[in-house]
Design a protein around this motif. Sequence first.
Motif, short mmCIF file in Angstrom:
data_model
loop_
_atom_site.label_atom_id
_atom_site.label_comp_id
_atom_site.label_asym_id
_atom_site.label_seq_id
_atom_site.Cartn_x
_atom_site.Cartn_y
_atom_site.Cartn_z
N UNK A 204 0.85 -1.19 0.00
CA UNK A 204 0.00 0.00 0.00
C UNK A 204 0.88 1.24 0.00
N UNK A 205 0.48 2.22 -0.82
CA UNK A 205 1.28 3.43 -0.96
C UNK A 205 2.31 3.33 -2.06
N UNK A 206 2.30 2.21 -2.81
CA UNK A 206 3.24 2.03 -3.92
C UNK A 206 2.44 1.69 -5.18
N UNK A 207 2.99 2.09 -6.31
CA UNK A 207 2.38 1.75 -7.59
C UNK A 207 3.40 1.08 -8.50
N UNK A 208 2.90 0.28 -9.45
CA UNK A 208 3.79 -0.42 -10.37
C UNK A 208 4.55 0.59 -11.22
N UNK A 209 5.84 0.34 -11.40
CA UNK A 209 6.70 1.23 -12.20
C UNK A 209 7.08 0.53 -13.48
N UNK B 275 17.24 -14.58 -11.33
CA UNK B 275 16.71 -15.47 -12.37
C UNK B 275 15.21 -15.32 -12.57
N UNK B 276 14.49 -14.90 -11.53
CA UNK B 276 13.04 -14.72 -11.63
C UNK B 276 12.72 -13.35 -12.21
N UNK B 277 11.49 -13.22 -12.69
CA UNK B 277 11.04 -11.92 -13.21
C UNK B 277 10.94 -10.93 -12.07
N UNK B 278 11.49 -9.74 -12.28
CA UNK B 278 11.53 -8.70 -11.25
C UNK B 278 10.55 -7.59 -11.62
N UNK B 279 9.67 -7.24 -10.68
CA UNK B 279 8.75 -6.12 -10.86
C UNK B 279 9.19 -4.99 -9.93
N UNK B 280 8.99 -3.77 -10.38
CA UNK B 280 9.39 -2.60 -9.59
C UNK B 280 8.15 -1.83 -9.17
N UNK B 281 8.18 -1.37 -7.91
CA UNK B 281 7.09 -0.59 -7.34
C UNK B 281 7.68 0.69 -6.77
N UNK B 282 7.06 1.82 -7.05
CA UNK B 282 7.60 3.12 -6.67
C UNK B 282 6.73 3.77 -5.61
N UNK C 215 4.50 6.27 -4.00
CA UNK C 215 3.58 7.21 -4.64
C UNK C 215 3.84 8.66 -4.23
N UNK C 216 4.47 8.88 -3.09
CA UNK C 216 4.72 10.26 -2.67
C UNK C 216 5.89 10.88 -3.41
N UNK C 217 6.63 10.08 -4.19
CA UNK C 217 7.81 10.61 -4.87
C UNK C 217 7.59 10.83 -6.36
N UNK C 218 6.47 10.38 -6.92
CA UNK C 218 6.26 10.48 -8.36
C UNK C 218 5.74 11.85 -8.73
N UNK C 219 5.85 12.18 -10.01
CA UNK C 219 5.37 13.47 -10.50
C UNK C 219 3.88 13.59 -10.24
N UNK C 220 3.47 14.76 -9.75
CA UNK C 220 2.06 14.99 -9.44
C UNK C 220 1.69 14.72 -8.00
N UNK C 221 2.60 14.17 -7.22
CA UNK C 221 2.31 13.90 -5.81
C UNK C 221 2.26 15.22 -5.03
#
Length: 374
Positions: A162-167, A201-208, A210-216
């Motif tokens: 919670x508080x993170x979005x997919x990047x 070796x596994x697929x890596x997903x990144x989550x950013x 939300x308070x640091x992205x543009x528009x926050x």
Amino acid sequence: NRLPVLAATRACLPGRAVMLFTRQSEKELSALDSSVRRTLLAGEEPEEFQRLNRRRLAQRLRRDGYPDRVKFAEAAVDAADVADTAARARAKIDQYRTPGAPVVADITTGTKAMSTGLALAAHERGGCLLYVSPLTRRISCRTHGLVGHHRPAAVEWRHLLRGYRFLGGTLSEAIDPGIAARQVDAPLLDAAAEQVRDLAPAEVAAWVDETAVAGARPLPQYSAPQRPTLILTAADRALGLSAPRRTRLRYFTPKDLHVEQDTGAGDWAHDVFAAAALLNVRCGTAGLTLALHRPGDGDPARALELIDWFAWWRADGGAPDAGGSAPPAELITGHEDTRRPRVVSAEPGTAAFRAALQAHLSALRLTSPQEETR
């Protein structure tokens, strides 16, 4: 912490999930109920799960037997009462158990008293007590000893972070250029994320964050260094990346001033420890926080001492000449260690940077066998 519940549900796909809860967790019941139903459908009918839109998915989860498969106790359990927990668990096992069918008691969440009560109830009803190590995935039975390894469980990270979005791209493209970019070292974080993707070796997903992205909103961006800016997830592991800048934009409310200051080792250590604490709340021992540091940006030795002090961990074992060095990450265990961020001090693109990240990924069991033999 919903991670153990959802991971156990996905791994076991039970015919019925019965959950005891405490007074502190009552407000989480509706969200957990929905998450467990979603996990059951995603594990049993993955193609159908992907095909349904949000409205039809909600309708599907309200019918077709899913409400009957997720049950909760009638009242909250006293989290400190072992006997009460055991009695309620025994009653639920007797109520819902089908003759000849196995019963899985998830004792990974809650307090020690709840874990003990659930274990006693399962044991008294003829069950084996199994423990799955969150780090090595080794399965140990109280009666039969080591019985094998558990495959990585699929985790719906968007429900946990919670508080993170997919990047989808890089942090440098998504970060707010006005404030957040002056609080954290975005290029250093991007370099670490790229290296982790190459090593894991596994697929890596990144989550950013939300308070640091543009528009926050502007004000929360000043505290962005106190949260992992990026969280990289692979299988059932989470790697938090934190890179507070030593020279950061500070906001002074009384005079409404915005000033860039050198925060010093103390503030830097406090920020990365706060980031580690947040990741630990979300992921427990399945998560690890790396604090990234450029060698030319001050000496991290004092920061390392403060981080150890914050985490109640004596890395030097009391030796006066140990130089503040900690033992290898894969050799450290203990309750305090789950809260202790690791510091990676190396220039991006160098062999030292790659080796440091590889060592920590190895501690999380996230490196391929080919990398470990290099």
